[in-house]
Write a protein that holds these residues in place. Structure first.
Motif, PDB file in Angstrom:
ATOM      1  N   MET A  87     -53.273  63.654 -46.301  1.00 51.42           N
ATOM      2  CA  MET A  87     -54.241  62.844 -45.556  1.00 51.42           C
ATOM      3  C   MET A  87     -54.933  61.867 -46.500  1.00 51.42           C
ATOM      4  N   SER A  88     -55.122  60.631 -46.047  1.00 50.29           N
ATOM      5  CA  SER A  88     -55.790  59.654 -46.917  1.00 50.29           C
ATOM      6  C   SER A  88     -57.297  59.890 -46.939  1.00 50.29           C
ATOM      7  N   VAL A  89     -57.835  60.506 -45.891  1.00 55.51           N
ATOM      8  CA  VAL A  89     -59.246  60.893 -45.884  1.00 55.51           C
ATOM      9  C   VAL A  89     -59.406  62.110 -46.792  1.00 55.51           C
ATOM     10  N   ALA A  90     -60.431  62.117 -47.646  1.00 53.26           N
ATOM     11  CA  ALA A  90     -60.747  63.295 -48.463  1.00 53.26           C
ATOM     12  C   ALA A  90     -61.818  64.099 -47.730  1.00 53.26           C
ATOM     13  N   MET A  91     -61.722  65.415 -47.770  1.00 53.25           N
ATOM     14  CA  MET A  91     -62.607  66.251 -46.950  1.00 53.25           C
ATOM     15  C   MET A  91     -63.199  67.427 -47.704  1.00 53.25           C
ATOM     16  N   THR A  92     -64.382  67.824 -47.262  1.00 51.22           N
ATOM     17  CA  THR A  92     -64.952  69.107 -47.629  1.00 51.22           C
ATOM     18  C   THR A  92     -65.793  69.564 -46.436  1.00 51.22           C
ATOM     19  N   SER A  93     -66.417  70.735 -46.536  1.00 57.55           N
ATOM     20  CA  SER A  93     -67.211  71.257 -45.423  1.00 57.55           C
ATOM     21  C   SER A  93     -68.407  72.015 -45.956  1.00 57.55           C
ATOM     22  N   CYS A  94     -69.385  72.211 -45.093  1.00 55.06           N
ATOM     23  CA  CYS A  94     -70.444  73.168 -45.373  1.00 55.06           C
ATOM     24  C   CYS A  94     -70.760  73.917 -44.089  1.00 55.06           C
ATOM     25  N   GLY A  95     -71.454  75.027 -44.243  1.00 57.17           N
ATOM     26  CA  GLY A  95     -71.781  75.854 -43.086  1.00 57.17           C
ATOM     27  C   GLY A  95     -71.012  77.163 -43.128  1.00 57.17           C
ATOM     28  N   ARG A  96     -71.091  77.906 -42.054  1.00 55.36           N
ATOM     29  CA  ARG A  96     -70.447  79.213 -41.992  1.00 55.36           C
ATOM     30  C   ARG A  96     -68.919  79.095 -42.015  1.00 55.36           C
ATOM     31  N   PHE A  97     -68.413  77.967 -41.524  1.00 54.19           N
ATOM     32  CA  PHE A  97     -66.971  77.736 -41.522  1.00 54.19           C
ATOM     33  C   PHE A  97     -66.658  76.352 -42.081  1.00 54.19           C
TER      34      PHE A  97
ATOM     35  N   ARG B  71     -67.035  55.201 -47.474  1.00 49.66           N
ATOM     36  CA  ARG B  71     -67.728  55.634 -46.266  1.00 49.66           C
ATOM     37  C   ARG B  71     -67.677  57.151 -46.200  1.00 49.66           C
ATOM     38  N   TYR B  72     -68.761  57.764 -45.714  1.00 52.82           N
ATOM     39  CA  TYR B  72     -68.763  59.192 -45.426  1.00 52.82           C
ATOM     40  C   TYR B  72     -69.033  59.369 -43.944  1.00 52.82           C
ATOM     41  N   ASN B  73     -68.449  60.420 -43.383  1.00 54.27           N
ATOM     42  CA  ASN B  73     -68.780  60.783 -42.014  1.00 54.27           C
ATOM     43  C   ASN B  73     -69.013  62.281 -41.947  1.00 54.27           C
ATOM     44  N   LEU B  74     -70.132  62.652 -41.349  1.00 50.90           N
ATOM     45  CA  LEU B  74     -70.421  64.068 -41.101  1.00 50.90           C
ATOM     46  C   LEU B  74     -70.088  64.372 -39.650  1.00 50.90           C
ATOM     47  N   THR B  75     -69.359  65.463 -39.390  1.00 50.74           N
ATOM     48  CA  THR B  75     -69.207  65.910 -38.002  1.00 50.74           C
ATOM     49  C   THR B  75     -69.688  67.351 -37.903  1.00 50.74           C
ATOM     50  N   PHE B  76     -70.629  67.545 -37.000  1.00 46.67           N
ATOM     51  CA  PHE B  76     -71.210  68.859 -36.750  1.00 46.67           C
ATOM     52  C   PHE B  76     -70.537  69.479 -35.546  1.00 46.67           C
ATOM     53  N   ARG B  77     -70.112  70.714 -35.686  1.00 41.83           N
ATOM     54  CA  ARG B  77     -69.350  71.367 -34.623  1.00 41.83           C
ATOM     55  C   ARG B  77     -69.699  72.836 -34.486  1.00 41.83           C
TER      56      ARG B  77
ATOM     57  N   ASP C 142     -72.064  75.545 -36.474  1.00 42.42           N
ATOM     58  CA  ASP C 142     -71.757  76.506 -37.537  1.00 42.42           C
ATOM     59  C   ASP C 142     -70.880  75.880 -38.617  1.00 42.42           C
ATOM     60  N   THR C 143     -70.575  74.589 -38.472  1.00 39.75           N
ATOM     61  CA  THR C 143     -69.817  73.892 -39.516  1.00 39.75           C
ATOM     62  C   THR C 143     -70.145  72.404 -39.516  1.00 39.75           C
ATOM     63  N   CYS C 144     -70.085  71.826 -40.697  1.00 41.83           N
ATOM     64  CA  CYS C 144     -70.179  70.371 -40.843  1.00 41.83           C
ATOM     65  C   CYS C 144     -69.019  69.939 -41.723  1.00 41.83           C
ATOM     66  N   LEU C 145     -68.103  69.169 -41.128  1.00 39.15           N
ATOM     67  CA  LEU C 145     -66.981  68.606 -41.871  1.00 39.15           C
ATOM     68  C   LEU C 145     -67.450  67.288 -42.476  1.00 39.15           C
ATOM     69  N   VAL C 146     -67.191  67.112 -43.768  1.00 37.64           N
ATOM     70  CA  VAL C 146     -67.585  65.879 -44.454  1.00 37.64           C
ATOM     71  C   VAL C 146     -66.319  65.103 -44.798  1.00 37.64           C
ATOM     72  N   ASN C 147     -66.169  63.925 -44.202  1.00 33.17           N
ATOM     73  CA  ASN C 147     -65.008  63.067 -44.463  1.00 33.17           C
ATOM     74  C   ASN C 147     -65.401  61.937 -45.412  1.00 33.17           C
ATOM     75  N   ARG C 148     -64.543  61.650 -46.370  1.00 39.64           N
ATOM     76  CA  ARG C 148     -64.788  60.521 -47.282  1.00 39.64           C
ATOM     77  C   ARG C 148     -63.639  59.519 -47.169  1.00 39.64           C
ATOM     78  N   TYR C 149     -64.015  58.268 -46.866  1.00 34.99           N
ATOM     79  CA  TYR C 149     -63.041  57.188 -46.708  1.00 34.99           C
ATOM     80  C   TYR C 149     -63.205  56.194 -47.845  1.00 34.99           C
ATOM     81  N   ALA C 150     -62.209  56.115 -48.711  1.00 37.03           N
ATOM     82  CA  ALA C 150     -62.178  55.042 -49.707  1.00 37.03           C
ATOM     83  C   ALA C 150     -61.595  53.816 -49.006  1.00 37.03           C
TER      84      ALA C 150
END
Ligand code: MD3
Ligand code: FE
Length: 210
Positions: A58-68, A201-207, A116-124
């Protein structure tokens, strides 16, 4: 509902479709704090380019925080309680993250949203996210809240079928969107970020993953 921006102009909450609410500039006051937390999260669980089950990086780089946290590899994708790279639990979700997501969801009519999760996407520059649906979450009655940070991007907003026509929506730093109900299953993506200009660019998605 109206909301004054930093310059005092009134800005509208924009209903894109039933269940999809666009809140321009909703998080502007928290941008610096959010970015600082992203840096801290990435110390424990660094950004990584995940591999799709089909073997594509994937060209987007990702990490997460939260329980999952969301992960993908050759074996498949989905939510895990541990970061497979660090072997540790995902970093805790900062209370300011949780509260921002809850505030935005409330405004869209979703009471007591408790992600219970926040996915953090990073777009160069050059990075894109191809058209997809988000179907990995166990609780589809909960909305997804997304927060844009850093460079602007063009968001693609489709319908419940891949072939449905797509709207292009420019997302700027501090913009927040809430997706729920009928809009929850819609196809969406991000156009390639224009090349150049150092940062990203960063994008947070809460789920609600489970
Ligand atoms: C509409 N992220 O991580 S956020 C994703 O900008 C993802 O990084 C994009 O799509 C990004 O899965 C878009 C906006 C968004 C997120 C989830 C949705 C829109 C959505 C789920 C259903 C419908
Ligand atoms: Fe998505």
């Amino acid at each position: 509902m109206m909301q004054p921006d930093l310059f005092g102009a009134a800005r509208d909450d924009i209903v894109l479709s039933t269940g999809a609410l666009f809140l321009p500039g909703f998080a502007v006051a928290e941008v610096v704090t959010l970015l600082a937390h992203i840096r801290t999260i990435a110390v424990c669980s660094p950004f990584r380019h995940m591999i799709t089950p089909g073997g594509r990086r994937m060209s987007v780089a990702m990490t997460s925080c939260g329980r999952f946290g969301w992960t993908s590899g050759r074996e498949g994708y989905g939510y895990t309680s541990h970061d497979p790279d660090s072997g540790q639990a995902w970093p805790l979700m900062p209370p300011v993250f949780r509260e921002l997501a809850r505030k935005a969801a409330t405004r869209a009519g979703f009471a007591d949203f408790s992600p219970d999760t926040c996915l953090v996407n990073r777009y160069a520059p050059g990075t894109r996210l191809s058209l997809h649906q988000d179907l990995d979450e166990g609780d589809m009655s909960a909305p997804i809240v997304s927060v844009s940070l850093g460079l602007p991007a063009i968001f693609l907003w489709g319908g419940p079928m891949r072939s449905d026509t797509r709207r292009r929506i420019m997302l700027h730093e501090g913009d927040v969107m809430v997706w729920g109900r009928e809009a929850r299953m819609n196809f969406h993506g991000v156009e390639p970020l224009p090349p150049g200009n150092g940062t990203c660019r960063y994008n947070l998605t809460f789920r609600k993953a489970r």
